[in-house]
Design a protein around this motif. Structure first.
Motif, PDB file in Angstrom:
ATOM      1  N   PRO A 182       0.804  -1.227   0.000  1.00 39.04           N
ATOM      2  CA  PRO A 182       0.000   0.000   0.000  1.00 39.04           C
ATOM      3  C   PRO A 182       0.836   1.276   0.000  1.00 39.04           C
ATOM      4  CG  PRO A 182      -0.836  -1.570   1.610  1.00 39.04           C
ATOM      5  CD  PRO A 182       0.481  -2.098   1.138  1.00 39.04           C
ATOM      6  N   ASN A 183       2.099   1.196   0.435  1.00 38.31           N
ATOM      7  CA  ASN A 183       2.949   2.379   0.535  1.00 38.31           C
ATOM      8  C   ASN A 183       3.755   2.649  -0.734  1.00 38.31           C
ATOM      9  OD1 ASN A 183       2.197   2.817   3.286  1.00 38.31           O
ATOM     10  ND2 ASN A 183       3.634   1.218   3.896  1.00 38.31           N
ATOM     11  N   PHE A 184       3.581   1.817  -1.752  1.00 43.84           N
ATOM     12  CA  PHE A 184       4.362   1.970  -2.977  1.00 43.84           C
ATOM     13  C   PHE A 184       3.755   3.084  -3.832  1.00 43.84           C
ATOM     14  CE2 PHE A 184       5.852   1.255  -7.204  1.00 43.84           C
ATOM     15  CZ  PHE A 184       7.072   0.603  -7.095  1.00 43.84           C
ATOM     16  N   THR A 185       4.577   4.096  -4.135  1.00 45.18           N
ATOM     17  CA  THR A 185       4.089   5.223  -4.947  1.00 45.18           C
ATOM     18  C   THR A 185       4.959   5.484  -6.182  1.00 45.18           C
ATOM     19  OG1 THR A 185       5.356   6.795  -3.593  1.00 45.18           O
ATOM     20  CG2 THR A 185       3.059   6.380  -2.955  1.00 45.18           C
ATOM     21  N   ALA A 186       6.131   4.854  -6.242  1.00 44.16           N
ATOM     22  CA  ALA A 186       7.080   5.150  -7.329  1.00 44.16           C
ATOM     23  C   ALA A 186       6.741   4.364  -8.588  1.00 44.16           C
ATOM     24  CB  ALA A 186       8.502   4.842  -6.863  1.00 44.16           C
ATOM     25  N   ILE A 187       5.519   4.542  -9.044  1.00 47.83           N
ATOM     26  CA  ILE A 187       5.001   3.723 -10.138  1.00 47.83           C
ATOM     27  C   ILE A 187       5.717   3.978 -11.455  1.00 47.83           C
ATOM     28  CG2 ILE A 187       3.198   5.338 -10.831  1.00 47.83           C
ATOM     29  CD1 ILE A 187       2.600   1.602 -10.453  1.00 47.83           C
ATOM     30  N   ARG A 188       6.248   5.201 -11.636  1.00 47.88           N
ATOM     31  CA  ARG A 188       6.887   5.549 -12.897  1.00 47.88           C
ATOM     32  C   ARG A 188       8.396   5.777 -12.758  1.00 47.88           C
ATOM     33  NH1 ARG A 188       4.702   3.696 -17.386  1.00 47.88           N
ATOM     34  NH2 ARG A 188       2.525   4.282 -17.667  1.00 47.88           N
ATOM     35  N   GLU A 189       8.965   5.356 -11.646  1.00 49.29           N
ATOM     36  CA  GLU A 189      10.409   5.469 -11.459  1.00 49.29           C
ATOM     37  C   GLU A 189      11.108   4.270 -12.090  1.00 49.29           C
ATOM     38  OE1 GLU A 189      12.624   7.630 -10.002  1.00 49.29           O
ATOM     39  OE2 GLU A 189      10.983   9.074  -9.872  1.00 49.29           O
ATOM     40  N   PRO A 190      12.236   4.461 -12.765  1.00 53.83           N
ATOM     41  CA  PRO A 190      13.001   3.315 -13.267  1.00 53.83           C
ATOM     42  C   PRO A 190      13.362   2.389 -12.118  1.00 53.83           C
ATOM     43  CG  PRO A 190      13.842   5.360 -14.201  1.00 53.83           C
ATOM     44  CD  PRO A 190      12.864   5.752 -13.131  1.00 53.83           C
ATOM     45  N   VAL A 191      13.316   1.108 -12.352  1.00 53.48           N
ATOM     46  CA  VAL A 191      13.518   0.120 -11.301  1.00 53.48           C
ATOM     47  C   VAL A 191      14.881   0.262 -10.631  1.00 53.48           C
ATOM     48  CG1 VAL A 191      13.902  -2.357 -10.960  1.00 53.48           C
ATOM     49  CG2 VAL A 191      11.861  -1.583 -12.125  1.00 53.48           C
ATOM     50  N   HIS A 192      15.899   0.691 -11.377  1.00 50.93           N
ATOM     51  CA  HIS A 192      17.237   0.764 -10.795  1.00 50.93           C
ATOM     52  C   HIS A 192      17.334   1.800  -9.682  1.00 50.93           C
ATOM     53  CE1 HIS A 192      18.575   4.563 -12.660  1.00 50.93           C
ATOM     54  NE2 HIS A 192      17.891   4.189 -13.732  1.00 50.93           N
ATOM     55  N   ARG A 193      16.350   2.686  -9.571  1.00 49.86           N
ATOM     56  CA  ARG A 193      16.344   3.695  -8.509  1.00 49.86           C
ATOM     57  C   ARG A 193      15.604   3.230  -7.256  1.00 49.86           C
ATOM     58  NH1 ARG A 193      14.691   9.141 -11.949  1.00 49.86           N
ATOM     59  NH2 ARG A 193      16.481   9.137 -13.401  1.00 49.86           N
ATOM     60  N   LEU A 194      15.024   2.062  -7.292  1.00 47.64           N
ATOM     61  CA  LEU A 194      14.159   1.600  -6.208  1.00 47.64           C
ATOM     62  C   LEU A 194      14.902   0.722  -5.209  1.00 47.64           C
ATOM     63  CD1 LEU A 194      10.958   0.720  -8.271  1.00 47.64           C
ATOM     64  CD2 LEU A 194      11.628   2.919  -7.264  1.00 47.64           C
ATOM     65  N   SER A 195      14.337   0.612  -4.006  1.00 47.68           N
ATOM     66  CA  SER A 195      14.920  -0.238  -2.961  1.00 47.68           C
ATOM     67  C   SER A 195      14.616  -1.699  -3.246  1.00 47.68           C
ATOM     68  CB  SER A 195      14.334   0.145  -1.599  1.00 47.68           C
ATOM     69  OG  SER A 195      12.960  -0.240  -1.528  1.00 47.68           O
ATOM     70  N   GLY A 196      15.275  -2.575  -2.497  1.00 43.65           N
ATOM     71  CA  GLY A 196      15.038  -4.004  -2.670  1.00 43.65           C
ATOM     72  C   GLY A 196      13.586  -4.376  -2.422  1.00 43.65           C
ATOM     73  N   GLY A 197      12.975  -3.768  -1.398  1.00 37.36           N
ATOM     74  CA  GLY A 197      11.582  -4.062  -1.096  1.00 37.36           C
ATOM     75  C   GLY A 197      10.638  -3.594  -2.185  1.00 37.36           C
ATOM     76  N   GLN A 198      10.906  -2.420  -2.746  1.00 37.89           N
ATOM     77  CA  GLN A 198      10.065  -1.904  -3.828  1.00 37.89           C
ATOM     78  C   GLN A 198      10.184  -2.774  -5.075  1.00 37.89           C
ATOM     79  OE1 GLN A 198      11.810   2.071  -3.755  1.00 37.89           O
ATOM     80  NE2 GLN A 198       9.828   2.942  -3.162  1.00 37.89           N
ATOM     81  N   ARG A 199      11.400  -3.198  -5.384  1.00 41.32           N
ATOM     82  CA  ARG A 199      11.611  -4.070  -6.543  1.00 41.32           C
ATOM     83  C   ARG A 199      10.863  -5.390  -6.354  1.00 41.32           C
ATOM     84  NH1 ARG A 199      16.389  -3.079  -9.580  1.00 41.32           N
ATOM     85  NH2 ARG A 199      16.782  -5.326  -9.703  1.00 41.32           N
ATOM     86  N   GLN A 200      10.919  -5.903  -5.141  1.00 46.12           N
ATOM     87  CA  GLN A 200      10.236  -7.170  -4.874  1.00 46.12           C
ATOM     88  C   GLN A 200       8.721  -7.009  -4.986  1.00 46.12           C
ATOM     89  OE1 GLN A 200      10.297  -9.249  -0.880  1.00 46.12           O
ATOM     90  NE2 GLN A 200      11.771 -10.489  -2.027  1.00 46.12           N
ATOM     91  N   SER A 201       8.200  -5.867  -4.569  1.00 44.65           N
ATOM     92  CA  SER A 201       6.765  -5.609  -4.699  1.00 44.65           C
ATOM     93  C   SER A 201       6.347  -5.655  -6.164  1.00 44.65           C
ATOM     94  CB  SER A 201       6.414  -4.235  -4.105  1.00 44.65           C
ATOM     95  OG  SER A 201       6.609  -4.221  -2.708  1.00 44.65           O
TER      96      SER A 201
END
Length: 220
Positions: free
Chosen positions: A85-104
């Motif tokens: 529910p806390n994921f908001t970086a819907i349009r960010e390139p994956v390489h900028r995301l944390s491990g948890g966001q990538r896993q989501s």
């Protein structure tokens, strides 16, 4: 894991899903049975965003045959929200995301295409403690929906806190399968190693004072 995902074809043994024997020759066969695999490296395209990764090679089209970017973003937001529910970086390139966001994103991709059996390889290896806690909440929710999680890990406390059943493998062979209610971290470790931890001792008798390598002003 690779046999069930269709990366390898089984050369012996049998695979049963819901009591029915099946043959898995390739990843497409596995997906047809609702099997999705999350490898340790997650296999995401780092230069693409969450929406593009979820629909990669399975894009939605408009009636004119063009990419329906608006619909894909709406559906991607909905499925990711159900995972995190806390994921908001819907349009960010994956390489900028944390491990948890990538896993989501990886979990959302699997769920969007109706994964019934989710295979996860060492899923907490790159997560912070907070992200691990969030992952466990997500996985418990998926199990309550009727999905099955195959959770591969060496972290015994995670197994005890999360799983219902455990299978121990050692040197490529199944040692034992049992209910978690009958196990502790100590009993699991004993089965994994083939002996009690207290019985494992390192033999230092072969160590000598002979110098094997000596170097000065070494720079690497």
């Amino acid at each position: 894991m690779k046999v069930l995902s269709g990366a390898y074809k089984a050369d012996k043994g049998s695979i049963f899903i819901n009591g029915n024997q099946v043959t898995i020759n390739n990843p497409r066969d596995a997906q047809s049975y609702g099997i999705e695999t999350l490898y340790q490296n997650l296999a995401l395209a780092d230069n693409l965003d969450a929406v593009q990764n979820i629909f990669l090679a399975r894009e939605l089209l408009t009636r004119f045959g063009t990419l329906d970017n608006e619909l894909m973003e709406i559906q991607a937001r909905e499925i990711i929200k159900s995972v995190n529910p806390n994921f908001t970086a819907i349009r960010e390139p994956v390489h900028r995301l944390s491990g948890g966001q990538r896993q989501s994103i990886a979990i959302a991709r699997a769920l969007f295409f109706n994964a019934k059996i989710l295979i996860m390889d060492e899923p907490t290896s790159v997560l912070t403690p907070q992200e691990v806690e969030s992952l466990f909440v997500t996985l418990n929710a998926l199990v309550k929906e009727g999905r099955t999680i195959l959770y591969i890990t060496h972290k015994l406390e995670e197994v005890i806190n999360l799983c219902d059943e455990v299978t121990i493998l050692r040197n490529g062979e199944v040692i034992e399968s049992s209910k978690l209610e009958n196990e502790t971290a100590e009993t699991l470790a004993t089965k994994m190693l083939g002996k009690k931890l207290s019985e494992i001792k390192t033999d230092y008798s072969n160590i000598t004072p002979r110098i094997n390598l000596s170097a000065k002003n070494l720079s690497i």
